[in-house]
Design a protein around this motif. Sequence first.
Motif, PDB file in Angstrom:
ATOM      1  N   ALA A 119       0.561  -1.198  -0.022  1.00 37.42           N
ATOM      2  CA  ALA A 119       0.177  -0.166  -0.090  1.00 37.42           C
ATOM      3  C   ALA A 119       0.793   1.356  -0.029  1.00 37.42           C
ATOM      4  N   ALA A 120       1.809   1.341   0.695  1.00 41.63           N
ATOM      5  CA  ALA A 120       2.865   2.454   0.755  1.00 41.63           C
ATOM      6  C   ALA A 120       3.529   2.606  -0.523  1.00 41.63           C
ATOM      7  N   LEU A 121       3.744   1.588  -1.309  1.00 44.42           N
ATOM      8  CA  LEU A 121       4.123   1.728  -2.588  1.00 44.42           C
ATOM      9  C   LEU A 121       3.289   2.272  -3.748  1.00 44.42           C
ATOM     10  N   MET A 122       1.978   1.712  -3.499  1.00 47.65           N
ATOM     11  CA  MET A 122       0.910   1.996  -4.545  1.00 47.65           C
ATOM     12  C   MET A 122       0.362   3.362  -4.536  1.00 47.65           C
ATOM     13  N   ALA A 123       0.206   3.845  -3.162  1.00 43.46           N
ATOM     14  CA  ALA A 123      -0.503   5.121  -3.042  1.00 43.46           C
ATOM     15  C   ALA A 123       0.239   6.366  -3.837  1.00 43.46           C
ATOM     16  N   PRO A 124       1.410   6.493  -4.043  1.00 39.62           N
ATOM     17  CA  PRO A 124       2.358   7.320  -4.760  1.00 39.62           C
ATOM     18  C   PRO A 124       2.011   7.176  -6.093  1.00 39.62           C
ATOM     19  N   ILE A 125       1.816   6.015  -6.651  1.00 42.36           N
ATOM     20  CA  ILE A 125       1.742   5.845  -8.068  1.00 42.36           C
ATOM     21  C   ILE A 125       0.206   6.298  -8.562  1.00 42.36           C
ATOM     22  N   ALA A 126      -0.776   5.878  -7.763  1.00 42.45           N
ATOM     23  CA  ALA A 126      -2.234   6.563  -8.050  1.00 42.45           C
ATOM     24  C   ALA A 126      -2.259   8.013  -8.047  1.00 42.45           C
ATOM     25  N   ASN A 127      -1.469   8.623  -7.012  1.00 44.95           N
ATOM     26  CA  ASN A 127      -1.627  10.111  -6.905  1.00 44.95           C
ATOM     27  C   ASN A 127      -0.827  10.825  -7.882  1.00 44.95           C
ATOM     28  N   ALA A 128       0.252  10.261  -8.350  1.00 41.72           N
ATOM     29  CA  ALA A 128       0.809  10.708  -9.476  1.00 41.72           C
ATOM     30  C   ALA A 128       0.061  10.802 -10.591  1.00 41.72           C
ATOM     31  N   VAL A 129      -0.608   9.580 -11.084  1.00 40.96           N
ATOM     32  CA  VAL A 129      -1.609   9.708 -12.213  1.00 40.96           C
ATOM     33  C   VAL A 129      -2.724  10.981 -11.824  1.00 40.96           C
ATOM     34  N   TYR A 130      -3.209  10.853 -10.815  1.00 39.30           N
ATOM     35  CA  TYR A 130      -4.295  11.972 -10.566  1.00 39.30           C
ATOM     36  C   TYR A 130      -3.669  13.449 -10.978  1.00 39.30           C
ATOM     37  N   ALA A 131      -2.189  13.685 -10.300  1.00 39.54           N
ATOM     38  CA  ALA A 131      -1.774  14.918 -10.640  1.00 39.54           C
ATOM     39  C   ALA A 131      -1.490  15.211 -11.905  1.00 39.54           C
ATOM     40  N   ALA A 132      -1.103  14.370 -12.766  1.00 39.21           N
ATOM     41  CA  ALA A 132      -0.735  14.286 -14.248  1.00 39.21           C
ATOM     42  C   ALA A 132      -1.912  14.595 -14.820  1.00 39.21           C
ATOM     43  N   ASN A 133      -3.139  14.380 -14.503  1.00 37.87           N
ATOM     44  CA  ASN A 133      -4.373  14.536 -15.109  1.00 37.87           C
ATOM     45  C   ASN A 133      -5.085  15.820 -14.472  1.00 37.87           C
ATOM     46  N   GLY A 134      -4.512  16.529 -13.585  1.00 39.57           N
ATOM     47  CA  GLY A 134      -4.981  17.730 -12.841  1.00 39.57           C
ATOM     48  C   GLY A 134      -6.407  17.366 -12.310  1.00 39.57           C
ATOM     49  N   MET A 135      -6.269  16.118 -11.605  1.00 37.91           N
ATOM     50  CA  MET A 135      -7.485  15.840 -10.478  1.00 37.91           C
ATOM     51  C   MET A 135      -7.124  16.113  -9.290  1.00 37.91           C
ATOM     52  N   ASP A 136      -8.148  16.721  -8.468  1.00 37.92           N
ATOM     53  CA  ASP A 136      -7.754  17.195  -7.315  1.00 37.92           C
ATOM     54  C   ASP A 136      -8.311  16.127  -6.249  1.00 37.92           C
ATOM     55  N   GLU A 137      -7.531  14.971  -6.137  1.00 35.70           N
ATOM     56  CA  GLU A 137      -7.769  14.085  -5.153  1.00 35.70           C
ATOM     57  C   GLU A 137      -6.752  13.040  -4.810  1.00 35.70           C
ATOM     58  N   LEU A 138      -6.815  12.423  -3.602  1.00 36.71           N
ATOM     59  CA  LEU A 138      -5.762  11.449  -3.168  1.00 36.71           C
ATOM     60  C   LEU A 138      -6.229  10.277  -3.118  1.00 36.71           C
ATOM     61  N   THR A 139      -5.337   9.194  -3.047  1.00 32.43           N
ATOM     62  CA  THR A 139      -5.549   7.752  -2.442  1.00 32.43           C
ATOM     63  C   THR A 139      -4.638   7.697  -1.549  1.00 32.43           C
ATOM     64  N   THR A 140      -5.094   7.647  -0.047  1.00 29.23           N
ATOM     65  CA  THR A 140      -4.097   7.368   1.013  1.00 29.23           C
ATOM     66  C   THR A 140      -3.656   6.026   1.417  1.00 29.23           C
ATOM     67  N   VAL A 141      -2.576   5.746   2.158  1.00 30.99           N
ATOM     68  CA  VAL A 141      -1.915   4.402   2.319  1.00 30.99           C
ATOM     69  C   VAL A 141      -3.156   3.759   3.001  1.00 30.99           C
ATOM     70  N   ALA A 142      -3.674   4.551   4.036  1.00 29.61           N
ATOM     71  CA  ALA A 142      -4.740   3.765   5.144  1.00 29.61           C
ATOM     72  C   ALA A 142      -5.971   3.150   4.128  1.00 29.61           C
ATOM     73  N   GLU A 143      -6.338   3.885   3.063  1.00 30.97           N
ATOM     74  CA  GLU A 143      -7.353   3.475   2.316  1.00 30.97           C
ATOM     75  C   GLU A 143      -6.862   2.141   1.541  1.00 30.97           C
ATOM     76  N   LEU A 144      -5.746   2.241   1.122  1.00 33.48           N
ATOM     77  CA  LEU A 144      -5.316   1.007   0.408  1.00 33.48           C
ATOM     78  C   LEU A 144      -5.131  -0.041   1.137  1.00 33.48           C
ATOM     79  N   GLU A 145      -4.434   0.136   2.354  1.00 32.68           N
ATOM     80  CA  GLU A 145      -4.340  -1.016   3.398  1.00 32.68           C
ATOM     81  C   GLU A 145      -5.741  -1.635   3.661  1.00 32.68           C
ATOM     82  N   ASN A 146      -6.658  -0.853   4.023  1.00 33.53           N
ATOM     83  CA  ASN A 146      -7.868  -1.487   4.141  1.00 33.53           C
ATOM     84  C   ASN A 146      -8.612  -2.132   3.131  1.00 33.53           C
ATOM     85  N   TRP A 147      -8.149  -1.762   1.909  1.00 29.53           N
ATOM     86  CA  TRP A 147      -8.930  -2.525   0.708  1.00 29.53           C
ATOM     87  C   TRP A 147      -8.016  -3.868   0.511  1.00 29.53           C
TER      88      TRP A 147
END
Length: 331
Positions: free
Chosen positions: A20-48
Amino acid sequence: MITEIPGLSMRVHTGGTAPAALMAPIANAVYAANGMDELTTVAELENWLAHVTESFDPGRDVALVEVDGALVAYGWVEWVDTREGTREFRLGGYVHPDWQGRGIGRRLLAWQEERARAHPAAAASTRPLVLGSWSSEVNARKVRLLDRAGYRSVRFFFDMRRPTLEEITVPPMPEGLETRPIGSDRASQKRMWDADVEAFADHWGGFDTSDGAFEAWLTRPYRDPDLWVVAWEGDEIAGAVVNTIYSDDNQAFGRARGWLDSVFVRRRWRRRGLGAAIVARALVRLKEAGMSEAMLGVDSDNPSGALALYERAGFEVHRRSAAYRKPMDAR
């Protein structure tokens, strides 16, 4: 064109929450590259990753793509029986923008499709099988990937924003109904879950309603029943709004936004103005919690007229996305 990438490997995740700690930065980098104002947190991915449900097992349904041992992409497969009568295998994933355009997305999609075809739930189904995915319209690379792989958009969804929580008109509750809190005990929370599931049973698509999905819902980060607005007729839940404040997103983007994550009215209480009444009260509740704007997501063809309800409540379309599908045969 798929190019060779030295050190590239793909493996199936075998369980645990460590990635999860390695996944979150990847998802967030994709959001940022597309101008999307959202985050996926480590805690959310850990729960998933911590919950096995009827439709998703993180120990077999997640693929990790690495270059020289460093995670650069990940994807997953889950399935659901839809209201339209199909069994849909939903494919999701992210490729870090630094590694896009080199064929990793196509490799990952090929693994996902093969995983879906070989899935026990595919062989066991008596329903027609389809592959599905989704994308925001601003993610041009993903839209192009799906289009080239034969997927076609079949349904559109809106993220809607109310830019201010001022001037909220609060209509009266329908006769015989009142709002009051829901208990925090497990039994009360299960009643809320069951009411939500029932209300969305006649909506397009579908979602996992298994006991495992309920367990994952109980432990979701940011979940706060004190923010919810629940309408009752006696001891029956007639409808509700599940408000959520994603504090990490708000801090990162310098805002005070609350989400109406689920808005539902059970069938026997529809067409009485309850939806408008609880949406307005949900906005007031978010304002009382210190928020200054609100968001929600809606199916553009929602059968209960939700889109018009939200427009009347002051929401405007902020971002569009689409669900994609293509036929599938079991292996």
